[in-house]
Design a protein around this motif. Sequence first.
Motif, PDB file in Angstrom:
ATOM      1  N   TRP A 207     -26.549 -71.453  31.349  1.00 45.59           N
ATOM      2  CA  TRP A 207     -26.378 -72.130  32.499  1.00 45.59           C
ATOM      3  C   TRP A 207     -24.948 -72.401  33.214  1.00 45.59           C
ATOM      4  CZ3 TRP A 207     -30.430 -71.959  36.608  1.00 45.59           C
ATOM      5  CH2 TRP A 207     -31.010 -71.792  35.767  1.00 45.59           C
ATOM      6  N   THR A 208     -24.679 -71.880  34.252  1.00 53.09           N
ATOM      7  CA  THR A 208     -23.494 -72.561  34.424  1.00 53.09           C
ATOM      8  C   THR A 208     -23.195 -73.316  35.737  1.00 53.09           C
ATOM      9  OG1 THR A 208     -22.789 -70.332  36.216  1.00 53.09           O
ATOM     10  CG2 THR A 208     -22.184 -70.791  33.848  1.00 53.09           C
TER      11      THR A 208
ATOM     12  N   ARG B 220     -21.539 -74.146  39.101  1.00 47.26           N
ATOM     13  CA  ARG B 220     -20.696 -72.522  39.943  1.00 47.26           C
ATOM     14  C   ARG B 220     -19.799 -73.614  41.240  1.00 47.26           C
ATOM     15  NH1 ARG B 220     -20.212 -67.259  39.042  1.00 47.26           N
ATOM     16  NH2 ARG B 220     -19.494 -67.248  41.608  1.00 47.26           N
TER      17      ARG B 220
ATOM     18  N   VAL C  34     -15.804 -72.191  37.862  1.00 51.57           N
ATOM     19  CA  VAL C  34     -17.093 -71.507  36.803  1.00 51.57           C
ATOM     20  C   VAL C  34     -17.103 -73.023  35.717  1.00 51.57           C
ATOM     21  CG1 VAL C  34     -18.964 -70.021  35.907  1.00 51.57           C
ATOM     22  CG2 VAL C  34     -17.094 -69.314  37.688  1.00 51.57           C
TER      23      VAL C  34
ATOM     24  N   LYS D 172     -30.538 -75.786  30.716  1.00 54.21           N
ATOM     25  CA  LYS D 172     -30.217 -75.890  32.152  1.00 54.21           C
ATOM     26  C   LYS D 172     -30.122 -77.907  32.450  1.00 54.21           C
ATOM     27  CE  LYS D 172     -32.439 -75.802  36.822  1.00 54.21           C
ATOM     28  NZ  LYS D 172     -33.772 -75.513  36.872  1.00 54.21           N
TER      29      LYS D 172
ATOM     30  N   GLU E  98     -23.034 -75.502  42.409  1.00 60.81           N
ATOM     31  CA  GLU E  98     -24.780 -74.853  43.117  1.00 60.81           C
ATOM     32  C   GLU E  98     -25.046 -74.370  41.147  1.00 60.81           C
ATOM     33  OE1 GLU E  98     -23.223 -70.508  43.788  1.00 60.81           O
ATOM     34  OE2 GLU E  98     -24.147 -71.877  45.653  1.00 60.81           O
TER      35      GLU E  98
ATOM     36  N   SER F  28     -26.268 -71.882  38.317  1.00 62.46           N
ATOM     37  CA  SER F  28     -26.230 -70.465  38.553  1.00 62.46           C
ATOM     38  C   SER F  28     -26.782 -70.142  36.787  1.00 62.46           C
ATOM     39  CB  SER F  28     -25.341 -69.688  38.770  1.00 62.46           C
ATOM     40  OG  SER F  28     -25.579 -68.474  39.018  1.00 62.46           O
ATOM     41  N   TYR F  29     -27.597 -68.970  37.123  1.00 62.72           N
ATOM     42  CA  TYR F  29     -27.897 -68.592  35.094  1.00 62.72           C
ATOM     43  C   TYR F  29     -27.328 -67.455  35.233  1.00 62.72           C
ATOM     44  CZ  TYR F  29     -30.124 -67.642  30.938  1.00 62.72           C
ATOM     45  OH  TYR F  29     -30.982 -67.414  29.344  1.00 62.72           O
ATOM     46  N   LYS F  30     -26.339 -66.957  34.191  1.00 57.56           N
ATOM     47  CA  LYS F  30     -25.521 -65.750  33.886  1.00 57.56           C
ATOM     48  C   LYS F  30     -26.180 -65.617  32.269  1.00 57.56           C
ATOM     49  CE  LYS F  30     -20.873 -64.997  31.527  1.00 57.56           C
ATOM     50  NZ  LYS F  30     -20.214 -65.264  30.867  1.00 57.56           N
TER      51      LYS F  30
END
Length: 125
Positions: A59-60, A62, A94, A101, A120, A122-124
Amino acid sequence: MVMMLLGGKGSTPGRAETAEHDTRHCPLCAETIKNAAVKCKHCGAEIEAVSRITPAVGWTVRIPCRPGMEFEATQKIVSSDGWPCDKPDGAVVVIGPYAEKQDAVEVLKNLRVSHSIFGELSYKA
């Protein structure tokens, strides 16, 4: 001690869980310091920085920014707070990745509360 009980400086909501992954104890005074620290803020001891190991996927957070001064200012805030940055591209800062999460959610909340910065998740993969 009283400040901690009354919600003073040391009790920023959501920061404790995130911070514990980026901190360690000073080898001289045993106070909590950031992994990137080269000098203890409590006793002044000069110490070696420790790199934070981040997962390759996860999880990041952004944060879209305008290139230039806005991007650089946001990047500076993120770095000074000790969060790991993952390959910024000049338009999006990022933070992460985090395996859980909830860790990314806590960073996002802290950015909003402490710096009025919105981003926001985001899942990488």
